[in-house]
Design a protein around this motif. Structure first.
Motif, PDB file in Angstrom:
ATOM      1  N   UNK A 257      -1.652  -0.205  -3.415  1.00 29.16           N
ATOM      2  CA  UNK A 257      -1.259   1.055  -4.045  1.00 29.16           C
ATOM      3  C   UNK A 257      -1.643   2.229  -3.153  1.00 29.16           C
ATOM      4  N   UNK A 258      -2.825   2.150  -2.578  1.00 27.94           N
ATOM      5  CA  UNK A 258      -3.256   3.224  -1.682  1.00 27.94           C
ATOM      6  C   UNK A 258      -2.339   3.307  -0.468  1.00 27.94           C
ATOM      7  N   UNK A 259      -1.983   2.147   0.072  1.00 32.80           N
ATOM      8  CA  UNK A 259      -1.085   2.129   1.235  1.00 32.80           C
ATOM      9  C   UNK A 259       0.299   2.644   0.853  1.00 32.80           C
ATOM     10  N   UNK A 260       0.728   2.260  -0.366  1.00 30.19           N
ATOM     11  CA  UNK A 260       2.043   2.722  -0.810  1.00 30.19           C
ATOM     12  C   UNK A 260       2.049   4.237  -0.958  1.00 30.19           C
ATOM     13  N   UNK A 261       0.987   4.775  -1.519  1.00 29.32           N
ATOM     14  CA  UNK A 261       0.883   6.219  -1.683  1.00 29.32           C
ATOM     15  C   UNK A 261       0.842   6.892  -0.318  1.00 29.32           C
ATOM     16  N   UNK A 262       0.064   6.282   0.591  1.00 33.94           N
ATOM     17  CA  UNK A 262      -0.017   6.859   1.934  1.00 33.94           C
ATOM     18  C   UNK A 262       1.350   6.810   2.613  1.00 33.94           C
ATOM     19  N   UNK A 263       2.019   5.683   2.417  1.00 31.56           N
ATOM     20  CA  UNK A 263       3.360   5.571   3.015  1.00 31.56           C
ATOM     21  C   UNK A 263       4.323   6.559   2.403  1.00 31.56           C
TER      22      UNK A 263
ATOM     23  N   UNK B 199      -3.324  11.905  -6.221  1.00 31.96           N
ATOM     24  CA  UNK B 199      -3.563  10.608  -6.869  1.00 31.96           C
ATOM     25  C   UNK B 199      -3.953  10.794  -8.316  1.00 31.96           C
ATOM     26  N   UNK B 200      -4.655  11.875  -8.619  1.00 30.15           N
ATOM     27  CA  UNK B 200      -5.063  12.115 -10.002  1.00 30.15           C
ATOM     28  C   UNK B 200      -3.858  12.529 -10.857  1.00 30.15           C
ATOM     29  N   UNK B 201      -3.043  13.306 -10.306  1.00 33.94           N
ATOM     30  CA  UNK B 201      -1.882  13.786 -11.045  1.00 33.94           C
ATOM     31  C   UNK B 201      -0.873  12.679 -11.264  1.00 33.94           C
ATOM     32  N   UNK B 202      -0.822  11.818 -10.360  1.00 31.84           N
ATOM     33  CA  UNK B 202       0.163  10.742 -10.454  1.00 31.84           C
ATOM     34  C   UNK B 202      -0.488   9.408 -10.801  1.00 31.84           C
ATOM     35  N   UNK B 203      -1.570   9.397 -11.551  1.00 30.52           N
ATOM     36  CA  UNK B 203      -2.308   8.192 -11.940  1.00 30.52           C
ATOM     37  C   UNK B 203      -1.459   7.219 -12.716  1.00 30.52           C
ATOM     38  N   UNK B 204      -0.601   7.782 -13.583  1.00 31.79           N
ATOM     39  CA  UNK B 204       0.264   6.910 -14.378  1.00 31.79           C
ATOM     40  C   UNK B 204       1.248   6.186 -13.477  1.00 31.79           C
ATOM     41  N   UNK B 205       1.785   6.875 -12.531  1.00 31.01           N
ATOM     42  CA  UNK B 205       2.711   6.278 -11.571  1.00 31.01           C
ATOM     43  C   UNK B 205       2.014   5.208 -10.772  1.00 31.01           C
ATOM     44  N   UNK B 206       0.784   5.453 -10.345  1.00 31.98           N
ATOM     45  CA  UNK B 206       0.015   4.468  -9.560  1.00 31.98           C
ATOM     46  C   UNK B 206      -0.303   3.242 -10.406  1.00 31.98           C
ATOM     47  N   UNK B 207      -0.659   3.416 -11.658  1.00 31.21           N
ATOM     48  CA  UNK B 207      -0.931   2.267 -12.525  1.00 31.21           C
ATOM     49  C   UNK B 207       0.321   1.422 -12.685  1.00 31.21           C
TER      50      UNK B 207
END
Length: 156
Positions: free
Chosen positions: A125-131, A142-150
């Motif tokens: 997930x971290x790599x996906x966000x970084x990508x 990451x905090x604002x998009x926590x639901x998306x990350x989950x």
């Protein structure tokens, strides 16, 4: 005649001696002989009785020894049986303990696998966000998009 008188005197003396011996000495001798015979007979009877008692005692001793050997054999058989039971019980207990340890190890492995998957999901997930951040060239919170990350973690 002198010779005849001497012979007659000797005969009378001998007869008197025989009569005196038969009348006074012989009864005592017979009683002594009878007493001795009775003592010998009693001794022989006691010896025979002792021999019979010895035979009976020998038979009883042999019987007691036989019974003791049989009892010893029974005790040994029971001990061997109990020993086999103890070995079987120990074997069963060891199997159960091995199965418990095996189950515990499997559970621990499953927990480790689950932890590793969670870490991997977090990392992916971290790599996906970084990508995605690099692609969008903007910063993603990451905090604002926590639901998306989950949601991404669950899909992985």
């Amino acid at each position: 005649m002198n010779l005849n008188f001497t012979l007659v005197a000797q005969a009378i003396t001998f007869t008197a001696f025989i009569w005196f011996t038969v009348k006074f000495i012989w009864p005592y001798m017979l009683r002594a002989i009878e007493t001795r015979q009775k003592t010998i007979a009693d001794g022989l009877a006691a010896a025979e009785q002792g021999r019979r008692a010895l035979e009976v005692s020998s038979r009883e001793a042999d019987s007691a020894i036989k019974m003791a050997r049989e009892r010893a054999a029974e005790i040994i058989a029971q001990a061997e049986k109990r020993g086999a039971q103890l070995v079987d019980e120990a074997r069963s207990a060891a199997k159960e303990e091995g199965n418990r340890e095996k189950a515990a190890a499997k559970a621990e492995i499953e927990q480790e696998v689950t932890r590793a998957r969670e870490q991997l999901r977090d990392r992916v997930a971290s790599l996906a966000v970084a990508g995605a951040e690099k692609i969008l060239r903007r910063e993603v919170d990451a905090r604002a998009h926590g639901e998306l990350l989950d949601s991404i973690k669950r899909q992985l």
